[in-house]
Motif scaffolding. Structure first.
Motif, short mmCIF file in Angstrom:
data_model
loop_
_atom_site.label_atom_id
_atom_site.label_comp_id
_atom_site.label_asym_id
_atom_site.label_seq_id
_atom_site.Cartn_x
_atom_site.Cartn_y
_atom_site.Cartn_z
N TYR A 132 0.86 -1.20 0.00
CA TYR A 132 0.00 0.00 0.00
C TYR A 132 0.89 1.25 0.00
N THR A 146 -3.35 2.82 3.91
CA THR A 146 -2.15 2.19 4.49
C THR A 146 -2.29 2.08 6.01
N ASN A 186 -6.96 1.18 -2.98
CA ASN A 186 -5.66 1.78 -3.29
C ASN A 186 -5.45 1.86 -4.80
#
Ligand SMILES: Nc1ncnc2c1ncn2[C@@H]1O[C@H](COP(=O)(O)OP(=O)(O)O)[C@@H](O)[C@H]1O
Ligand SMILES: C[C@@](O)(CCOP(=O)(O)O)CC(=O)O
Length: 532
Positions: free
Chosen positions: A99, A368, A398
């Motif tokens: 991420y 994240t 993402n």
């Protein structure tokens, strides 16, 4: 969890602009020397700071600190002659960014893990009379030799320029780059300009590190690199090359302790940090504006949470020992691109649409941090369906945000489309995008025959897939370059220049020296990050 500094994991840290890189400013850290590399037995004084300084009349050596003041320290006796260092190897892994790519360049969080694909650098020391260094980046077809005595030592060792093995260098010094330019003009002179650029950048990275860490007394050597990481595919090939160069040069000036199996974790952490700092300088030469996440995970291995809000300070790095071995499928579009170009695209989007872009980057930060919070919950189970589904949703989110930033590519979208159609997992691009690789987190309940069908379909459309495991070791050393390898040679098989160069493809490299898929291969030693 081992932390350098503890960041809030709620994504609320203020944005730091990476558009501006500070003028070269070098912070001398407080790390004390005192650990010489146990293998080395040359004639430099082991602090890497002034191996070319002259013995003064009073019997003490004089050297310059980063701020230009002069230090006197007790003389260290020099040996009249020194044996030649044996041929040795270092190796560093590639990575996947799970991420946070691109956002991390703008001060947001990222999570990345080492992979089992690796670069290997063989260092062959030449006899004393041979005063040359050769960079042999065989996979790129780059081979160039420099005369050590002709390098611009006067500029690199000037009191106001000289850096030490422990210096924190956060930007390139224009004057030093300029001093190296004449030494780059003949590099791969015969190939077309577009192909030549990465050669020149690689050579710059090598020379910048060599002149920063070495001295006119450095031994002549050949530096031969081979890698099982595809170049420019988003799997951190450049960072792994820079970690290899940095560690090899630091080993040559005898400023690293270990690695050895019972090394205290904090001491190992210090060595990783020193290697990482100079690897970042190499990345500055190759990329221009790296976040530092790639070299950080390559140097230390396993998995990290990474955030750098202020480029003049070290980043926040949190080791994630409970990071699960996710069942990932990594597929290469085979579409070449350059990280520098993709990073520049996001920068110009940010300039044109600052508010919207910032909010996309903030959303990536939240993605994240959400994954990180999950990993850090006390009863975290990396294999549960619930965890997979949480990670998977974050992967999908993402990717969508990266598409909005303009760094996807039709070939990446095709991979996502095929995986979505087969309904076997969640896909995002990994690394800089614009081509390169996609990673798919496979659903635990996905049927093997459906996965196989998907793999066949991907292959039939010209995509390449990589078998790799997540979370391996970071930088490793094979000193001397001798392996058991079941050979008849007494004491083991010596890995020499010719054998290394002739190893055929990735399989040949793995068989000859590889540690990617043989983590316990005898002879290789690793610095291990503190696990808790
Ligand atoms: N096998 C290799 N040998 C030498 N240098 C390499 C190798 N692979 C990558 N590099 C270096 O890394 C650069 C590619 O970096 P980059 O575009 O960031 O790709 P990646 O996403 O793989 O890091 C190359 O131009 C070269 O400088
Ligand atoms: C886009 C970025 O976040 C990751 C780049 O990874 P790679 O060079 O494509 O392996 C850039 C960086 O972090 O320096």
């Amino acid at each position: 969890m081992s932390t350098a500094t503890v960041p809030p994991l709620n994504g609320s840290v203020g944005a730091s602009s990476s558009q501006r890189r500070p003028v070269a400013r070098f912070l001398q850290d407080e790390i004390q020397d005192g650990h010489l590399h146990p293998y080395m037995n040359g004639h430099s004084n082991g602090n890497g700071a002034d191996s070319d300084s002259q013995l003064s009349d009073s019997g003490s050596t004089t050297s310059s600190t980063a701020n230009g003041s002069r230090l006197r320290r007790p003389a260290m006796s020099r040996k009249a002659s020194s044996p030649m260092a044996p041929t040795f190897m270092v190796s560093a892994p590639g990575k996947v960014i799970v991420y946070g790519e691109h956002a991390v360049v703008h001060g947001k969080a990222a999570m990345a893990a080492a992979i089992s694909l690796r670069s290997y650098l063989l260092v062959t020391t030449l006899s004393k009379s041979q005063r040359t260094i050769t960079l042999n980046f065989r996979d790129l077809g780059l081979k160039h030799t420099w005369d050590i005595d002709a390098l611009p030592w006067d500029v690199f060792h000037r009191a106001d320029k000289k850096k030490f093995y422990y210096s924190l260098v956060t930007s390139l010094d224009d004057e030093l780059v300029e001093a190296l330019e004449p030494h780059l003009k003949d590099v791969s002179i015969d190939i077309p300009e577009e192909q030549r650029k990465p050669h020149v950048r690689s050579a710059l990275a090598f020379l910048y590190l060599f002149c920063s860490l070495g001295s006119p007394q450095s031994p002549g050597a050949i530096y031969t690199l081979r890698s099982t990481i595809p170049t420019g595919a988003g799997l951190g090939s450049s960072a792994s090359v820079c970690v290899c160069l940095s560690s090899a040069l630091l080993l040559q000036i005898r400023t690293l302790a270990g690695p050895h199996p019972d090394q205290p974790p904090d001491e190992a952490e210090t060595q990783i940090e020193r290697i990482n700092r100079w690897a970042f300088v190499g990345e500055l030469c190759i990329h221009g504006n790296p976040s530092g996440v790639d070299n950080t995970v390559s140097a230390g291995g396993k998995a990290v949470f990474f955030k750098r809000t202020d480029y003049e300070k070290p980043p926040t790095v949190i080791s994630l020992p409970t990071f699960p071995e996710l069942p990932l499928l990594i597929v290469d579009t085979q579409q070449t691109r350059s990280t520098a170009t993709e990073v520049a695209k996001v920068l110009s989007l940010k300039k044109a649409h600052p508010v919207v872009t910032e909010s996309i980057l903030d959303s990536i930060d939240q993605v994240t941090c959400s994954a990180c919070q999950l990993i850090e919950t006390p009863d975290f189970d990396g294999t549960s369906d619930e965890t997979m589904s949480h990670f998977g949703t974050l992967i999908r989110l993402n990717h969508g945000l990266l598409v909005s930033l303009g760094v996807s590519h039709p070939r990446l979208e095709r991979i996502r489309e095929l995986v979505d159609y087969a309904d076997v997992g969640w896909t995002k691009l990994t690394g800089a995008g614009g081509g390169g690789c996609a990673m798919t987190l496979l659903r635990p309940d996905a049927k093997p025959e459906v996965i196989q069908e998907l793999k066949d379909k991907l292959a039939s459309e010209g995509f390449n897939k990589y078998e790799t495991t997540l979370g391996g070791d970071g930088i490793g050393v094979l000193y001397p370059a001798v392996l058991r390898n079941g050979s008849d040679e007494e004491g083991g098989e010596e890995i020499d220049q010719q054998k290394f160069e002739e190893a055929e493809g990735h399989i040949g490299i793995e068989q000859l020296v590889g540690v990617g898929f043989h983590e316990k291969r005898e002879g290789w030693k690793f610095w291990k990050r503190a696990a808790a």
